[in-house]
Design a protein around this motif. Structure first.
Motif, PDB file in Angstrom:
ATOM      1  N   VAL A  30       0.805  -0.763  -0.421  1.00  0.00           N
ATOM      2  CA  VAL A  30      -0.241   0.081  -0.245  1.00  0.00           C
ATOM      3  C   VAL A  30       1.083   1.378   0.225  1.00  0.00           C
ATOM      4  CG1 VAL A  30      -1.409   1.249   1.754  1.00  0.00           C
ATOM      5  CG2 VAL A  30      -1.724  -1.006   1.110  1.00  0.00           C
ATOM      6  N   THR A  31       0.680   1.860  -1.038  1.00  0.00           N
ATOM      7  CA  THR A  31       1.502   3.666  -0.744  1.00  0.00           C
ATOM      8  C   THR A  31       0.850   4.430   0.555  1.00  0.00           C
ATOM      9  OG1 THR A  31       1.349   3.632  -3.160  1.00  0.00           O
ATOM     10  CG2 THR A  31       2.239   5.727  -2.265  1.00  0.00           C
ATOM     11  N   LYS A  32       2.228   4.924   0.615  1.00  0.00           N
ATOM     12  CA  LYS A  32       2.594   5.597   1.883  1.00  0.00           C
ATOM     13  C   LYS A  32       2.223   6.964   1.707  1.00  0.00           C
ATOM     14  CE  LYS A  32       3.981   1.852   5.185  1.00  0.00           C
ATOM     15  NZ  LYS A  32       3.550   1.420   4.540  1.00  0.00           N
ATOM     16  N   THR A  33       1.610   7.851   2.794  1.00  0.00           N
ATOM     17  CA  THR A  33       1.707   9.482   1.970  1.00  0.00           C
ATOM     18  C   THR A  33       2.734   9.621   2.592  1.00  0.00           C
ATOM     19  OG1 THR A  33       0.306   9.838   4.560  1.00  0.00           O
ATOM     20  CG2 THR A  33      -1.038   9.788   2.458  1.00  0.00           C
ATOM     21  N   VAL A  34       3.323  11.156   1.768  1.00  0.00           N
ATOM     22  CA  VAL A  34       4.531  11.558   2.639  1.00  0.00           C
ATOM     23  C   VAL A  34       4.359  13.095   2.996  1.00  0.00           C
ATOM     24  CG1 VAL A  34       6.934  12.147   1.449  1.00  0.00           C
ATOM     25  CG2 VAL A  34       5.812  10.122   0.395  1.00  0.00           C
TER      26      VAL A  34
ATOM     27  N   THR B  76       7.697  20.016   0.921  1.00  0.00           N
ATOM     28  CA  THR B  76       6.662  20.313  -0.807  1.00  0.00           C
ATOM     29  C   THR B  76       5.729  20.263  -0.648  1.00  0.00           C
ATOM     30  OG1 THR B  76       9.522  20.656  -1.573  1.00  0.00           O
ATOM     31  CG2 THR B  76       7.753  20.217  -3.132  1.00  0.00           C
ATOM     32  N   VAL B  77       5.110  18.809  -0.752  1.00  0.00           N
ATOM     33  CA  VAL B  77       3.921  18.513  -0.740  1.00  0.00           C
ATOM     34  C   VAL B  77       2.957  19.382  -0.123  1.00  0.00           C
ATOM     35  CG1 VAL B  77       1.824  17.006  -0.226  1.00  0.00           C
ATOM     36  CG2 VAL B  77       4.586  16.188  -1.370  1.00  0.00           C
ATOM     37  N   SER B  78       3.631  19.950   1.360  1.00  0.00           N
ATOM     38  CA  SER B  78       2.611  20.651   2.296  1.00  0.00           C
ATOM     39  C   SER B  78       2.680  22.327   1.258  1.00  0.00           C
ATOM     40  CB  SER B  78       2.969  20.673   3.665  1.00  0.00           C
ATOM     41  OG  SER B  78       4.302  21.036   3.760  1.00  0.00           O
TER      42      SER B  78
ATOM     43  N   LEU C  21       2.520  22.976  -1.593  1.00  0.00           N
ATOM     44  CA  LEU C  21       1.903  22.875  -2.648  1.00  0.00           C
ATOM     45  C   LEU C  21       0.476  22.616  -2.534  1.00  0.00           C
ATOM     46  CD1 LEU C  21       4.269  20.935  -4.878  1.00  0.00           C
ATOM     47  CD2 LEU C  21       3.697  23.086  -5.539  1.00  0.00           C
ATOM     48  N   THR C  22      -0.188  22.243  -1.267  1.00  0.00           N
ATOM     49  CA  THR C  22      -1.345  21.763  -0.812  1.00  0.00           C
ATOM     50  C   THR C  22      -1.737  22.992  -0.102  1.00  0.00           C
ATOM     51  OG1 THR C  22      -1.038  19.879   0.455  1.00  0.00           O
ATOM     52  CG2 THR C  22      -1.356  19.750  -1.854  1.00  0.00           C
ATOM     53  N   ASP C  23      -1.472  23.679   0.007  1.00  0.00           N
ATOM     54  CA  ASP C  23      -1.484  24.689   1.158  1.00  0.00           C
ATOM     55  C   ASP C  23      -2.730  25.972   0.495  1.00  0.00           C
ATOM     56  OD1 ASP C  23      -2.097  26.679   3.007  1.00  0.00           O
ATOM     57  OD2 ASP C  23      -0.296  27.425   3.753  1.00  0.00           O
ATOM     58  N   THR C  24      -3.647  25.823   1.014  1.00  0.00           N
ATOM     59  CA  THR C  24      -4.814  26.193   0.029  1.00  0.00           C
ATOM     60  C   THR C  24      -4.678  28.609   0.409  1.00  0.00           C
ATOM     61  OG1 THR C  24      -6.382  26.120   1.642  1.00  0.00           O
ATOM     62  CG2 THR C  24      -6.240  24.620  -1.088  1.00  0.00           C
ATOM     63  N   SER C  25      -4.547  28.265   1.217  1.00  0.00           N
ATOM     64  CA  SER C  25      -4.591  29.631   1.564  1.00  0.00           C
ATOM     65  C   SER C  25      -3.505  30.734   0.527  1.00  0.00           C
ATOM     66  CB  SER C  25      -3.837  30.004   3.333  1.00  0.00           C
ATOM     67  OG  SER C  25      -2.550  29.837   3.995  1.00  0.00           O
ATOM     68  N   LYS C  26      -2.374  29.954  -0.138  1.00  0.00           N
ATOM     69  CA  LYS C  26      -1.167  30.694  -0.477  1.00  0.00           C
ATOM     70  C   LYS C  26      -1.593  30.648  -1.781  1.00  0.00           C
ATOM     71  CE  LYS C  26       2.636  29.487   3.021  1.00  0.00           C
ATOM     72  NZ  LYS C  26       1.315  30.193   3.882  1.00  0.00           N
ATOM     73  N   PHE C  27      -2.842  30.254  -2.223  1.00  0.00           N
ATOM     74  CA  PHE C  27      -3.065  30.180  -3.857  1.00  0.00           C
ATOM     75  C   PHE C  27      -3.439  31.724  -3.903  1.00  0.00           C
ATOM     76  CE2 PHE C  27      -4.411  25.635  -4.234  1.00  0.00           C
ATOM     77  CZ  PHE C  27      -2.707  24.831  -4.138  1.00  0.00           C
ATOM     78  N   THR C  28      -3.081  32.168  -4.908  1.00  0.00           N
ATOM     79  CA  THR C  28      -3.666  33.575  -5.340  1.00  0.00           C
ATOM     80  C   THR C  28      -4.507  33.941  -7.090  1.00  0.00           C
ATOM     81  OG1 THR C  28      -1.738  33.630  -7.093  1.00  0.00           O
ATOM     82  CG2 THR C  28      -1.791  34.307  -4.685  1.00  0.00           C
TER      83      THR C  28
END
Length: 116
Positions: A51-55, A59-61, A63-70
């Protein structure tokens, strides 16, 4: 199970255990072999082998932090960071009959009835 089916029912699972118990415990009777098979699987859940484990990397955090999107990407998520779905990806047409940005939308009936 059929070739296109990816799951089996509980009854099919029990039948498969009966067939496997005959092959695994050849020297025993069918009932004894089935009981031995039940002992093997008793108290065990599905395995997590392969089973693939999450990392959790920075970098991943980032890229997935939506508060920094513009820009237009910012509109795809609500305040909690949950995606808005289609409403966040497409410009949905307002068919109310009012020009976009008009502040008094929906007040026409109130004004007309108030003048009478």
């Amino acid at each position: 199970r059929g070739k296109s089916v990816r799951t089996i029912t509980f009854e099919q699972f029990k039948e498969a255990l009966q067939e496997l118990s005959k092959k695994r415990f050849k020297g025993k009777s069918d009932e004894e072999a089935l009981q031995e098979m039940y002992k093997l699987i008793e108290g065990k859940g599905p395995g997590l082998t392969g089973v693939t484990k999450t990392v959790a990397s920075p970098t991943v955090s980032r890229l997935t932090d939506t508060s920094k999107f513009t820009g237009s990407h910012k509109e795809r998520f609500d305040a909690s960071g949950k995606g808005k779905g289609r409403a966040g990806r497409e410009d949905l047409v307002d068919n109310s009959g009012y020009v976009s940005g008009y502040k008094h939308a929906g007040t026409y009936d109130h004004k007309v009835q108030g003048n009478k």
